[in-house]
Design a protein around this motif. Structure first.
Motif: not given
Length: 380
Positions: A23, A26, A47, A49
């Protein structure tokens, strides 16, 4: 203008052990996350990525399939004396033949592993090398040995200092770094190192102002970015691509308007703005486009256009002499519009006068569709 890629290693322990690490990566803007094959979809849920995964088949759904964990690459299995008999190398070749993007993970324990890395690197898209006692020499050897191969070298590091060293080794440096840390500050600082690495500073030179002349009304472009700029930063803009003025951001306080550090009131619609190694017309820019932010030392960083405003405003012509040549720019005639002097200080065009010296980027030559070309051209 892009920097090197930053990878985050998050494959040890269970999902909760490294979820925070991913996290943070990200949020900080890392490019890849390296996980075990069974966690690819979990990463995607966090997310958007690129995901690399340790796997030996094509079932993980990862953007990059990485071989070597639990094999020869990390020392779990002994190295084969003959590359033809290497299970990791044969697996990499098989996966490549299936059309997958393949990486190899090698822990450099000694010279034999360095030689193995050079062999498997020729079969992969990415070569991830990690040192048990991180040193520059194996990385230098692999950069030199694989320079003619179509492989990107990713160096394993533990902090931003090691990342900077890896990304700058032998001038070109590694193509990226794999960061193994739980420290959120180390993740953020390593991303910052990656963004600036490989991006050379531009040469800014003094130009002597020869004319400052009010013009009539015309259309000018105001570029609002998604980035905060500080004193000394702005964009390179000019009526000629050969000579571009450093136009300062509106980061300075003014008695007339509030500071807007995300904005560059850049110039007339016809003007060029430098974006990476190319130029764009100011009138072409739109939300989501890349722009290049430059400071008074010529350091560059990437920016993103949030909004472009084209409005009819009174204009001002500024001419300056550099290396015996006259370059020009047309800007809005307002106190808040500023260039940058040779001390790196902003100077308003309302105060600008002949004889003042300002910073410009002067290249000479011409541009064709934004790219520098060698041809005869006259711009007046």
């Amino acid at each position: 203008m892009k920097g090197k890629t930053i990878w985050i290693k998050a494959d040890k322990g269970d999902w909760e052990d490294h979820k925070d690490r991913i996290t943070t990566g990200l949020e900080s803007g890392v490019n890849y996350v390296l996980v075990n094959a069974d966690e690819v979809e979990k990463v995607r849920e966090l997310g958007d990525i690129k995901v690399a995964a340790f796997a030996n088949d094509d079932r993980s759904g990862a953007d990059v399939v990485v071989v070597g964990k639990g094999g020869e690459g990390d020392g779990t299995k002994p190295l084969s004396p003959d590359p033809v008999g290497s299970l990791d190398i044969s697996t990499a070749i098989r996966l490549k033949e299936k059309g997958l993007t393949v990486g190899a993970y090698v822990v450099i324990q000694n010279k034999a592993y360095e030689e193995f890395a050079a062999q498997i690197g020729k079969e992969c898209d990415f070569l991830i090398i990690v040192g048990t006692d991180w040193k520059v020499i194996p990385l230098e050897n692999l950069i030199a040995g694989l320079q003619d191969s179509n492989v990107k070298i990713i160096a394993g590091v533990r902090d931003a200092g090691e990342a900077k060293l890896a990304l700058e080794t032998m001038e070109h440096g590694s193509d990226g770094v794999l960061l193994d840390t739980e420290d959120p500050n180390a993740i953020k600082s390593t991303v910052a190192v990656g963004e600036s690495s490989g991006v050379e500073a531009l040469e800014l030179v003094p130009a002597k102002v020869t004319k400052v002349e009010p013009l009539g009304m015309g259309d000018r472009v105001c570029v609002d970015t998604c980035n905060m700029m500080t004193r000394g930063e702005g964009m390179l803009v000019g009526s000629q691509a050969s000579g571009m003025f450093l136009v300062h951001s509106e980061s300075e306080e003014s008695p007339y308007v509030a500071s807007r550090p995300f904005r560059v009131n850049a110039g007339a619609v016809h003007a060029y703005v430098k974006v990476g190694d190319k130029t764009r017309y100011l009138s072409e820019l739109k939300s989501g486009d890349d722009v290049t932010i430059v400071d008074a030392q010529g350091n560059q960083r990437a920016g993103i256009v949030g909004r472009v405003k084209i409005e009819r405003r009174p204009l001002m012509l500024v001419e300056a002499e550099v290396e015996g040549n006259i370059i020009k720019n047309i800007l809005q005639n307002a106190e808040t519009i500023k260039l940058v002097d040779t001390k790196g200080e902003p100077i308003s065009i309302a105060e600008l006068k002949p004889g003042d010296e300002i910073l410009v980027n002067y290249e000479g030559g011409a541009r064709h569709f934004g790219m520098k070309v060698e041809e005869t051209i006259i711009e007046k």
